[in-house]
Design an enzyme around this catalytic site. Structure first.
Site, PDB file in Angstrom:
ATOM      1  N   SER A  67       0.583  -1.080  -0.017  1.00  0.00           N
ATOM      2  CA  SER A  67      -0.123   0.109   0.234  1.00  0.00           C
ATOM      3  C   SER A  67       0.957   1.242  -0.161  1.00  0.00           C
ATOM      4  CB  SER A  67      -1.155  -0.161   1.713  1.00  0.00           C
ATOM      5  OG  SER A  67      -1.744  -1.345   1.199  1.00  0.00           O
TER       6      SER A  67
HETATM    7  N1  SAM Z   1      -0.582  -4.969   4.581  1.00  0.00           N
HETATM    8  C1  SAM Z   1      -0.010  -5.393   3.362  1.00  0.00           C
HETATM    9  C2  SAM Z   1       1.963  -4.797   2.747  1.00  0.00           C
HETATM   10  O1  SAM Z   1       2.029  -4.534   3.612  1.00  0.00           O
HETATM   11  O2  SAM Z   1       2.288  -4.844   2.144  1.00  0.00           O
HETATM   12  C3  SAM Z   1       0.094  -4.737   1.482  1.00  0.00           C
HETATM   13  C4  SAM Z   1      -1.638  -5.737   1.772  1.00  0.00           C
HETATM   14  S1  SAM Z   1      -2.463  -6.023   0.034  1.00  0.00           S
HETATM   15  C5  SAM Z   1      -3.038  -4.445   0.159  1.00  0.00           C
HETATM   16  C6  SAM Z   1      -3.376  -7.364   0.759  1.00  0.00           C
HETATM   17  C7  SAM Z   1      -3.190  -8.295   0.982  1.00  0.00           C
HETATM   18  O3  SAM Z   1      -4.574  -9.508   1.519  1.00  0.00           O
HETATM   19  C8  SAM Z   1      -2.991  -9.370  -0.464  1.00  0.00           C
HETATM   20  O4  SAM Z   1      -1.983  -9.767  -0.477  1.00  0.00           O
HETATM   21  C9  SAM Z   1      -3.723 -10.662  -0.343  1.00  0.00           C
HETATM   22  O5  SAM Z   1      -3.204 -11.204  -1.002  1.00  0.00           O
HETATM   23  C10 SAM Z   1      -4.253 -10.682   0.794  1.00  0.00           C
HETATM   24  N2  SAM Z   1      -5.839 -11.034   1.634  1.00  0.00           N
HETATM   25  C11 SAM Z   1      -7.043 -10.754   0.535  1.00  0.00           C
HETATM   26  N3  SAM Z   1      -7.640 -12.114   1.740  1.00  0.00           N
HETATM   27  C12 SAM Z   1      -7.317 -12.127   2.179  1.00  0.00           C
HETATM   28  C13 SAM Z   1      -8.090 -13.324   3.265  1.00  0.00           C
HETATM   29  N4  SAM Z   1      -8.973 -13.614   3.763  1.00  0.00           N
HETATM   30  N5  SAM Z   1      -6.589 -13.584   4.298  1.00  0.00           N
HETATM   31  C14 SAM Z   1      -5.708 -13.282   4.326  1.00  0.00           C
HETATM   32  N6  SAM Z   1      -4.564 -12.093   2.958  1.00  0.00           N
HETATM   33  C15 SAM Z   1      -5.770 -12.067   2.495  1.00  0.00           C
END
Ligand code: SAM
Length: 217
Positions: A67
């Protein structure tokens, strides 16, 4: 600087903190310090690394993103993590925010549904020595019951609602921050648990990649 000089990451990080964060009203000193310390460049894939400190989100592969620094700082400021806290992050992605939380809190559980991303994030946080950050593969829409309760839960993917397991796994007095809305646009919500119920405050609009899994899309 000549074009073939190696990037001065520290200087770029300092400028990011000054202009993108302080300049836009991020005032929590511990968060500013953490963002001035954690090497974001280590969490960005090599082909985008030159853009690490740009004012935006970047691809980390698999259709996912690390992000925008401002959004990370803003949501962390809403969470208001304390040094003794145990925190759950839903959507570990690159592991960057988990590392920041590792610096701000006592214990961090960061859950990621894409196992390749989780493995990469685990390696990065380990290499940087964040021994208090645990990267877990799983469906974070169910929280992470094995280590509950949490003083804070931060959701890094757009969610249609506050999933019931998150409410259950928060301590009394605990806080949750999540982008809640449709797949196209959300609003950051802060929920504080009091007498078992969540008191909700709405904050700014935002756009995150969607949460999948049982309570996601
Ligand atoms: N916080 C992260 C970073 O610092 O790089 C960025 C997060 S990214 C915007 C959103 C993440 O949520 C993705 O890697 C995606 O695979 C994950 N995601 C989506 N649904 C999820 C779930 N049900 N459980 C765990 N992770 C999930």
């Amino acid at each position: 600087m000549h074009n073939d000089d190696p990037p001065n990451w520290e200087e770029q990080r300092k400028m990011m903190v000054q202009h993108q964060l302080r300049g836009r009203g991020i005032s929590n000193q511990r968060i500013l310090e953490a963002m001035g310390t954690v090497p974001r460049e280590k969490f960005v894939p090599i082909n985008y690394r030159h853009a690490t400190y740009h004012d935006g989100a970047l691809s980390i592969g698999y259709g996912q993103t690390i992000s925008q620094p401002y959004m990370v700082a803003f949501m962390l400021q809403l969470l208001d993590p304390q040094p003794g806290d145990r925190v759950l992050e839903v959507g570990a992605g690159s592991g960057y925010q988990a590392a920041l939380l590792g610096q701000l809190c006592q214990e961090v559980y960061a859950i990621e549904i894409i196992d390749t991303l989780a493995e990469r994030a685990r390696q990065t946080v380990q290499e940087l020595g964040y021994d208090n950050v645990h990267i877990i593969v799983g469906d974070g829409s169910l929280g992470h019951p094995a280590a509950e309760p949490y003083d804070g839960i931060i959701v890094a993917a757009a969610t249609p609602d506050i999933a019931p397991p998150w409410q259950e796994q928060l301590t009394e007095g605990g806080r949750l921050v999540a982008p809640v809305g449709s797949q196209g646009a959300q609003r950051c919500l802060v929920a504080a648990k009091k007498h078992g119920e969540l008191g909700i405050t709405e904050s700014i609009g935002c756009i995150f990649v969607p949460l999948v899994g049982e309570h996601g899309w």
